[in-house]
Design a protein around this motif. Structure first.
Motif, short mmCIF file in Angstrom:
data_model
loop_
_atom_site.label_atom_id
_atom_site.label_comp_id
_atom_site.label_asym_id
_atom_site.label_seq_id
_atom_site.Cartn_x
_atom_site.Cartn_y
_atom_site.Cartn_z
N VAL A 63 40.01 33.32 28.57
CA VAL A 63 40.97 33.85 28.17
C VAL A 63 41.05 35.10 27.69
O VAL A 63 39.82 35.30 26.69
CB VAL A 63 40.96 32.73 26.89
N ASP A 83 37.89 36.79 26.05
CA ASP A 83 36.89 38.30 26.45
C ASP A 83 37.63 39.26 25.43
O ASP A 83 38.78 39.63 26.10
CB ASP A 83 37.51 38.31 28.04
N GLY A 136 36.59 42.04 30.71
CA GLY A 136 37.51 41.82 32.10
C GLY A 136 37.24 39.85 32.54
O GLY A 136 36.11 39.50 32.19
N HIS A 137 38.31 39.81 33.48
CA HIS A 137 38.45 37.97 33.56
C HIS A 137 36.83 37.17 34.38
O HIS A 137 36.28 36.72 34.05
CB HIS A 137 39.75 37.92 34.51
N ALA A 188 33.50 37.58 31.87
CA ALA A 188 33.83 36.14 31.37
C ALA A 188 33.48 34.73 32.10
O ALA A 188 32.79 33.87 31.21
CB ALA A 188 35.50 36.61 30.64
N ASP A 246 41.68 28.95 34.88
CA ASP A 246 42.47 29.88 33.84
C ASP A 246 43.11 29.00 32.90
O ASP A 246 43.46 27.54 32.72
CB ASP A 246 43.28 30.07 34.59
N GLY A 247 42.83 29.92 31.59
CA GLY A 247 44.06 29.26 30.09
C GLY A 247 45.10 29.09 30.09
O GLY A 247 45.93 29.30 29.19
N ASP A 248 45.89 29.42 30.81
CA ASP A 248 47.30 29.44 30.83
C ASP A 248 48.05 28.70 31.58
O ASP A 248 48.84 28.53 31.45
CB ASP A 248 47.87 30.70 31.99
N GLN A 293 47.80 27.11 34.75
CA GLN A 293 48.85 27.96 36.57
C GLN A 293 47.20 26.90 37.24
O GLN A 293 48.15 26.36 38.16
CB GLN A 293 48.15 29.25 36.69
N LYS A 303 54.33 40.23 43.44
CA LYS A 303 52.77 39.53 43.25
C LYS A 303 53.11 38.93 44.62
O LYS A 303 51.42 38.80 44.33
CB LYS A 303 52.70 38.77 41.48
N SER A 321 51.42 37.85 31.33
CA SER A 321 50.01 38.34 32.99
C SER A 321 49.08 38.78 31.76
O SER A 321 49.27 40.29 31.95
CB SER A 321 50.39 37.92 34.00
N LYS A 322 47.80 38.64 31.86
CA LYS A 322 47.26 39.80 31.91
C LYS A 322 46.70 40.98 33.16
O LYS A 322 46.12 41.58 33.19
CB LYS A 322 45.71 39.58 31.66
N1 UDP Z 1 41.44 36.53 31.75
C1 UDP Z 1 40.63 37.35 31.12
N2 UDP Z 1 39.88 38.99 30.45
C2 UDP Z 1 41.28 40.21 31.28
C3 UDP Z 1 42.26 39.44 31.86
C4 UDP Z 1 42.70 38.18 31.92
O1 UDP Z 1 39.63 35.79 30.64
O2 UDP Z 1 40.97 41.21 30.92
C5 UDP Z 1 41.67 35.70 31.47
C6 UDP Z 1 42.86 34.93 31.09
O3 UDP Z 1 43.00 35.06 29.82
C7 UDP Z 1 44.08 33.65 31.82
C8 UDP Z 1 43.14 34.36 33.20
O4 UDP Z 1 42.17 34.88 32.93
O5 UDP Z 1 42.73 32.56 31.30
C9 UDP Z 1 43.25 34.80 34.07
O6 UDP Z 1 44.87 36.00 34.13
P1 UDP Z 1 46.06 35.65 34.21
O7 UDP Z 1 46.87 34.17 34.31
O8 UDP Z 1 46.93 36.73 33.27
O9 UDP Z 1 46.71 36.40 35.47
P2 UDP Z 1 47.27 35.85 36.16
O10 UDP Z 1 47.21 34.29 36.89
O11 UDP Z 1 48.90 36.49 35.88
O12 UDP Z 1 46.65 36.55 37.82
#
Ligand code: UDP
Ligand code: MG
Length: 307
Positions: free
Chosen positions: A11, A43, A73-74, A77, A94-96, A98, A132, A205-206
């Motif tokens: 996260v 992270d 970075g993801h 982490a 993921d922590g969001d 999704q 996207k 989104s990150k």
């Molecule tokens: N995340 C992370 N480090 C980063 C960017 C993202 O740990 O530098 C985590 C973020 O918190 C989430 C997961 O990776 O839990 C996916 O990121 P995000 O949902 O922003 O990406 P998307 O779904 O938009 O591709």
């Protein structure tokens, strides 16, 4: 005794999502006959993500935190989560929100049936931006054309891996990790399940465009040296064309038209200059990777953990 399952969640600035996702996961895992540990990897968040995790951790003895020293970075982490998890199998998400936690029980069923890896393939919710979606599709198209390791479009980091796979991953000292490709490359017995990605629960989104682009270049160059060959072929094609151009230049000269040819000269200088820059850039990326790898730096550094 019941088997242990680790759930690892990287996260980054997700303070509004931590409580929610923990609650959802606890709800869906309550009825399952396993011992669960939930590990949040912070992270390098700049908001209250870490405090939220630590509070939860005090309330629930099976929730843990790993605090990284900065934003790695993801993918890095995620690697930290895989390395620290102690379960017989590990589920990453993921922590969001999704990645729907309801799928956990299905993943575990496949694992019990003997699969080492249960990966997922997402379809996007209708509201996802065209940008996207098409960006993601284009990325997988390019990576599959260029690389020998095939990665299906819509792959995500929502997956289950067996302890055996995690131990294998631990022994790899690769620097620029692209987990989706790396796990495919390992082999093992795997199965894929489809899921519908939800909208992100809260926050943004990150992965802004710049990060997405970096992720794509990382993904492609981590799995293939084909772009280097392409650079050579391109160079070869264009130098052949340039050589073929010479008789024409001489012909022009004999007609006394060389001043008129100035435009063509400039155009070709600019064109070949650009081409050379692209090729140098491609080579540069690989040399950069060699440079980073040769320093043998770790993928992440842990500041604190209560595991
Ligand atoms: N995340 C992370 N480090 C980063 C960017 C993202 O740990 O530098 C985590 C973020 O918190 C989430 C997961 O990776 O839990 C996916 O990121 P995000 O949902 O922003 O990406 P998307 O779904 O938009 O591709
Ligand atoms: Mg997301």
């Amino acid at each position: 005794m019941a088997k242990k399952v680790s759930i690892v969640i990287p996260v980054y600035n997700e303070e509004q999502n931590i409580d929610f996702i923990a609650k959802e996961i606890l709800a869906v895992t309550k009825s399952l006959n396993y011992i669960f540990e939930i590990i949040f990897i912070d992270d390098g968040s700049r908001d209250n993500t870490l405090e939220k995790i630590q509070l939860l951790s005090q309330k629930h003895p099976n929730i843990f935190s790993i605090e990284l020293t900065k934003n790695f970075g993801h993918q890095n982490a995620l690697k930290a989560g895989y390395d620290y998890a102690t379960g017989h199998c590990i589920i990453s998400m993921d922590g969001d929100m999704q990645h729907p936690p309801e799928l956990i029980s299905l993943m575990l069923k496949h694992w019990e049936n003997g699969f080492d890896i249960v990966s997922t393939q997402r379809t996007y919710p209708a509201e996802t931006s065209f940008f996207k979606k098409s960006g993601s599709n284009l990325f997988y198209k390019i990576i599959n054309t260029l690389s020998d390791t095939k990665i299906e479009k819509g792959s995500s980091d929502f997956r289950l891996i067996d302890r055996h796979v995690a131990n294998t991953l631990k022994n790899l000292t690769e620097n620029s990790i692209f987990m989706r490709g790396l796990i495919n490359w390992l082999g093992f017995k795997s199965i894929k399940i489809a899921f519908n990605a939800n909208q992100r629960h809260a926050g943004v989104s990150k992965y802004p465009f710049k990060k997405m682009l970096k992720f794509a270049v990382e993904g492609i160059t981590a799995f293939s040296v084909k772009p280097l060959y392409m650079a050579v072929y391109l160079g070869f094609i264009f130098s052949t064309l340039a050589i073929l151009y010479i008789p024409y230049v001489i012909y022009e000269h004999y007609l006394g038209k060389d001043v008129a040819g100035w435009a063509t000269v400039v155009v070709s200088i600019v064109f070949f200059g650009g081409l050379q820059l692209i090729i140098l850039g491609i080579i540069g990326i690989y040399i950069g990777k060699l440079f980073i790898q040769s320093k043998q730096r770790p993928n992440y550094i842990v500041r604190t953990t209560n595991l």
